[in-house]
Design a protein around this motif. Structure first.
Motif, PDB file in Angstrom:
ATOM      1  N   GLU A 328       0.834  -1.196   0.000  1.00 24.02           N
ATOM      2  CA  GLU A 328       0.000   0.000   0.000  1.00 24.02           C
ATOM      3  C   GLU A 328       0.877   1.258   0.000  1.00 24.02           C
ATOM      4  O   GLU A 328       0.676   2.181  -0.793  1.00 24.02           O
ATOM      5  N   ARG A 382      -8.478  12.602   4.248  1.00 23.94           N
ATOM      6  CA  ARG A 382      -7.804  11.302   4.269  1.00 23.94           C
ATOM      7  C   ARG A 382      -6.297  11.481   4.327  1.00 23.94           C
ATOM      8  O   ARG A 382      -5.594  10.788   5.062  1.00 23.94           O
ATOM      9  N   GLY A 516      -5.317   9.582 -10.515  1.00 20.28           N
ATOM     10  CA  GLY A 516      -5.981   8.862  -9.446  1.00 20.28           C
ATOM     11  C   GLY A 516      -5.169   8.842  -8.180  1.00 20.28           C
ATOM     12  O   GLY A 516      -3.981   8.765  -8.195  1.00 20.28           O
ATOM     13  N   THR A 517      -5.847   8.916  -7.070  1.00 23.06           N
ATOM     14  CA  THR A 517      -5.184   8.497  -5.862  1.00 23.06           C
ATOM     15  C   THR A 517      -5.902   7.251  -5.506  1.00 23.06           C
ATOM     16  O   THR A 517      -7.096   7.143  -5.686  1.00 23.06           O
ATOM     17  N   ALA A 518      -5.199   6.386  -4.981  1.00 18.97           N
ATOM     18  CA  ALA A 518      -5.933   5.253  -4.505  1.00 18.97           C
ATOM     19  C   ALA A 518      -6.026   5.457  -3.064  1.00 18.97           C
ATOM     20  O   ALA A 518      -6.848   6.144  -2.553  1.00 18.97           O
ATOM     21  N   GLY A 519      -5.160   4.917  -2.421  1.00 17.74           N
ATOM     22  CA  GLY A 519      -4.992   5.173  -1.034  1.00 17.74           C
ATOM     23  C   GLY A 519      -6.256   5.121  -0.223  1.00 17.74           C
ATOM     24  O   GLY A 519      -6.260   5.518   0.913  1.00 17.74           O
ATOM     25  N   GLU A 520      -7.351   4.694  -0.777  1.00 14.13           N
ATOM     26  CA  GLU A 520      -8.531   4.572   0.079  1.00 14.13           C
ATOM     27  C   GLU A 520      -8.239   3.450   1.037  1.00 14.13           C
ATOM     28  O   GLU A 520      -8.095   2.311   0.636  1.00 14.13           O
ATOM     29  N   ARG A 521      -8.131   3.815   2.255  1.00 18.66           N
ATOM     30  CA  ARG A 521      -7.956   2.732   3.222  1.00 18.66           C
ATOM     31  C   ARG A 521      -9.344   2.217   3.569  1.00 18.66           C
ATOM     32  O   ARG A 521     -10.256   3.006   3.750  1.00 18.66           O
ATOM     33  N   THR A 522      -9.470   0.949   3.637  1.00 15.02           N
ATOM     34  CA  THR A 522     -10.763   0.432   4.063  1.00 15.02           C
ATOM     35  C   THR A 522     -10.776   0.535   5.572  1.00 15.02           C
ATOM     36  O   THR A 522     -10.656  -0.444   6.284  1.00 15.02           O
ATOM     37  N   ALA A 523     -10.903   1.754   5.995  1.00 20.64           N
ATOM     38  CA  ALA A 523     -10.724   1.992   7.407  1.00 20.64           C
ATOM     39  C   ALA A 523     -12.077   1.976   8.078  1.00 20.64           C
ATOM     40  O   ALA A 523     -12.647   2.989   8.387  1.00 20.64           O
ATOM     41  N   ASP A 524     -12.597   0.847   8.223  1.00 20.38           N
ATOM     42  CA  ASP A 524     -13.933   0.756   8.778  1.00 20.38           C
ATOM     43  C   ASP A 524     -13.810   0.296  10.211  1.00 20.38           C
ATOM     44  O   ASP A 524     -14.304  -0.745  10.583  1.00 20.38           O
ATOM     45  N   THR A 530      -5.616  -2.309   6.177  1.00 18.60           N
ATOM     46  CA  THR A 530      -4.738  -1.845   5.118  1.00 18.60           C
ATOM     47  C   THR A 530      -4.390  -0.405   5.426  1.00 18.60           C
ATOM     48  O   THR A 530      -4.781   0.497   4.723  1.00 18.60           O
TER      49      THR A 530
END
Lengths: 540, 235
Positions: A328, A382, A516-524, A530
């Motif tokens: 990541e 974020r 694009g940025t990805a970096g979406e953390r599935t921070a739930d 991640t």
């Protein structure tokens, strides 16, 4: 066409009064031309004047002297010896009459015969002592030009010889005005002056033409260089003729062509590396996705396995998570490198954002926070989360507790905010300090490899930079490391639609920019599934 | 327990995710391609679809659109590339949420639960839900919202809203005129952590507007408040 190979030196007389004047090539060319033309005109005029003046005066002199000599030679033999005053007067009158055309004044002297009152002599001839001496003592004819009240006069002194060639006591003096000659010379000078002015005007015109001949290609070159600088690498110049400008244009075109080639090559490489990064990301993430999905299963069942297997299983589960985070982080860094990191700005309460960051990682108890309310800023929440998490995580891992997070403004009313993260550890080695934000820089060679990807601070730095801010690392005087994030409250980004981003949700479809940025953390509320390294939750 | 349809082309991921979900008590049907998934759909009748975006043949976006044409069941995208464009296009295609791979089993579980909860009554956590004796069907202009029956009608016709659209509309209309920031909506409607992607909200608002507004470009019901967020009305 004449070209100046070198630079025309600026003239000091124009320099101080008008520094702007000599900046441009055109001005320099004009001044240069003018100087050259003026100098040559002046020199020509001077030489002409001198030569002409001398020639004219010489000639009138010679004529006058010869005339006088002829008259004296024809009249003197009739003079009785010794002459009376009256004889001398009549000789004078005769001589004056004969020289009517010349309008000269004569005075006749005879040694021994006293001058009568010379006041009645018209235009009484005043003879300088030197002239008198050379005539009467040395018996040499002499002449002299004198200036009387601004008018030039010629004085001629002539000793009269006896017929046997011996010197006599008789000498004749004449004075005649040279005003006619003078006006001739003046006419010459004014002619030269009158001629010089049109010549100088013509010079300026010629200089401007020459300058235009040089400057037009130069201007073209400048515009072309500007277009190249703007990134229009297909800019080419028209090559005309075979002079230096043409050579320059050809060279410029070669340069542009090379530049275009190498830029195309760079772009190709860049897009390749971007594609490569995307491919790597996809390829690595897919197996990791399969592994990450089942780590829970491993963790759950580990307790029921024999100890060795259980350790192995836990190790695999743990390292899978770490590998996922590392990939990541690598992807995040490669996105920054590819310039593909985009800001998704939102209007947020900074204190609340930081508090959420600490809460999400269950750090509230380990970190003391001084977060004044109502600091609103337009930033990417974020990314701010990643920055704070990485810096706080770094402080917790490598510094020492207690760790403090402080939010404040550099000065009242500033359009910036500062976030200070300080720890109570030993501080950072001064040798290490410049490198703390380097990628994979291990401050402590003995440091356990398990601390993280080695990219946490580098990613924090990139995220802050993306916002147009800066981050500094230093040691506090009372010990412990201090990281200070300096962010603008509003990020003005060119090309960002003004009605979007900071101002809240857009009215209409947001344009999906493919940067694009990805970096979406599935921070739930997941504990670091991640997350960036610092975000790792450590179950105490 | 919810029935999950997983559409994923990579065998290892398919097996791993299926295993993790089965361990948590879900019934899982796994398909290796979009076409296969669409075939399984009527027979299996899943409660939720997990959909990989990078598929051979029909890609995830198209599969998503095809499912949406006839069903309003929750769809969660699985995306391996963290490209914005993927997320954006997926959301526009009608997905309710997305998960970036790699994700742990508990993340998948939590995200699925959150999406499934959206179709349940918004009685918990919504400020206005406690008002005594609300009309069974609320009317706002031409909109008729039946909170109990989870039906939204416009001009007498029922509207087909995806779960996230429904939840968003119910949440916003519970307190007409109150402004919610995108982050607040993410937390309440999507149950994301605070730092979720606000474009989820934007995409959902867009899709909702195309269904309920007369002119989506100048919305009456779901209004934008510049610099703050969204609100329902006032009409």
């Amino acid at each position: 066409m004449k070209r100046f190979a070198g630079r025309v030196p600026a003239l000091p007389l124009l320099g101080p009064g008008n520094p702007q004047l000599l900046r441009g090539l055109r001005a320099r060319l004009v001044v240069g031309f003018l100087v050259v033309a003026a100098l040559s005109a002046l020199t020509t005029a001077l030489l002409t004047y001198q030569e002409a003046r001398n020639a004219i005066l010489q000639r009138s002199q010679d004529i006058a002297v010869n005339d006088l000599r002829a008259q004296v030679n024809s009249l003197a033999p009739e003079l009785p010896v010794p002459p009376s005053r009256a004889d001398l007067d009549s000789l004078r009158v005769q001589l004056e009459r004969s020289g009517k055309s010349r309008d000269w004044d004569i005075s006749v002297r005879y040694s021994g015969v006293r001058d009568t009152d010379e006041g009645d002599l018209r235009g009484s001839v005043v003879v300088p002592a030197g002239l008198k001496e050379s005539v009467e003592k040395r018996h040499v004819p002499a002449f002299q030009r004198v200036d009387r009240s601004g008018d030039p006069w010629l004085l001629i002194g002539m000793p009269v010889r006896q017929s046997d060639g011996r010197a006599s006591a008789l000498s004749v003096y004449a004075q005649l005005p040279l005003s006619a000659e003078e006006s001739n010379v003046e006419a010459l000078v004014s002619a030269a002056q009158r001629g010089a002015l049109p010549v100088l005007v013509l010079t300026v015109v010629l200089a401007l033409l020459a300058a235009r001949g040089v400057l037009r290609p130069v201007r073209g070159l400048r515009q072309a260089a500007g277009r190249i600088a703007e990134g229009k690498l297909d800019t080419r110049l028209e090559v005309k003729g075979a002079d230096e400008i043409a050579d320059l244009s050809r060279t410029f075109n070669d340069m542009a062509a090379r530049l275009e080639e190498s830029m195309a090559e760079l772009r190709r490489l860049e897009s390749n590396s971007r594609r490569f990064a995307a491919d790597v990301s996809h390829e690595l993430r897919t197996p990791l996705a399969a592994m990450a999905a089942v780590t829970d299963v491993l963790d759950e069942d580990a307790d029921s396995l024999d100890p060795d297997t259980a350790s192995a299983v836990r190790l695999i589960s743990q390292e899978t998570g770490k590998l996922a985070r590392m990939v990541e982080d690598l992807m995040e860094v490669s996105r920054f490198d590819a310039g593909a990191a985009a800001l998704h700005l939102d209007e947020v309460d900074v204190a609340e954002t930081i508090r959420k960051t600490l809460q999400a990682r269950a750090w509230q108890k380990r970190v003391s926070a001084d977060l004044p309310a109502n600091v609103r800023a337009g930033l990417d929440p974020r990314r701010l989360d990643v920055v704070v998490a990485n810096l706080v995580g770094n402080a917790l891992h490598h510094g020492g507790e207690p760790v403090r997070v402080r939010l404040y403004a550099p000065e009242p009313g500033a359009d910036r905010l500062l976030i200070e993260i300080s720890d109570s550890g030993p501080g950072i080695d001064p040798e290490v300090l410049p490198h703390v934000f380097d990628r994979f820089y291990k401050a402590d060679s003995a440091r356990a490899r398990s601390e993280g990807s080695g990219l946490g601070l580098a990613i924090a730095l990139e995220n802050v930079r993306l916002h147009g801010g800066s981050v500094r690392a230093a040691n506090a005087p009372e010990g412990g490391a201090v990281f200070t994030v300096d962010l603008p409250l509003r990020h003005e980004e060119a090309g960002e639609p003004a009605d979007d981003g900071c101002s809240g949700p857009p009215d209409d479809a947001w344009a999906a920019d493919d940067a694009g940025t990805a970096g979406e953390r599935t921070a739930d509320d997941d504990r670091g599934g991640t997350r960036s390294e610092a975000g790792k939750e450590t179950h105490a | 327990m919810p029935r999950v349809l997983l559409i994923e082309d990579d065998a290892a991921v398919r097996d791993g995710v299926s295993l993790a979900l089965r361990r948590r008590g879900h019934e899982v049907a796994a398909a290796a391609s979009g076409e296969e998934g669409l075939e399984l759909l009527p027979g299996f009748r899943p409660d939720i679809v997990l959909l990989d975006l990078m598929l051979p043949g029909k890609d995830g976006f198209e599969v998503c659109r095809l499912i949406r044409t006839e069903r309003q069941l929750p769809i969660i995208m699985l995306t391996a590339r963290g490209e914005d464009l993927d997320v954006v296009l997926g959301l526009e295609a009608g997905a309710d949420d997305y998960i970036i791979k790699p994700a742990r089993g508990e993340v998948l579980e939590a995200r699925m639960r959150a999406v499934l909860r959206r179709t349940a009554l918004p009685a918990d956590g919504t400020p206005a839900a406690a008002e005594p004796g609300p009309a069974p069907v609320e009317s706002y202009g031409e909109l008729a919202i039946d909170r109990a029956g989870l039906v939204v009608g416009k001009g007498g016709k029922d509207l087909a809203l995806a779960p996230s659209e429904m939840k968003l509309l119910l949440f916003l209309s519970a307190t007409p005129g109150q402004v919610f920031s995108r982050q607040q909506l993410l937390e309440h409607v999507w149950e994301h952590s605070y730092h979720g992607d606000a474009r989820l909200v934007d995409a959902c608002v867009m899709r909702l507007r195309t269904k309920i507004e007369d002119t989506p470009r100048s919305p009456r019901y779901v209004q934008t408040v510049r610099g703050f967020g969204y609100r329902f009305g006032p009409l």
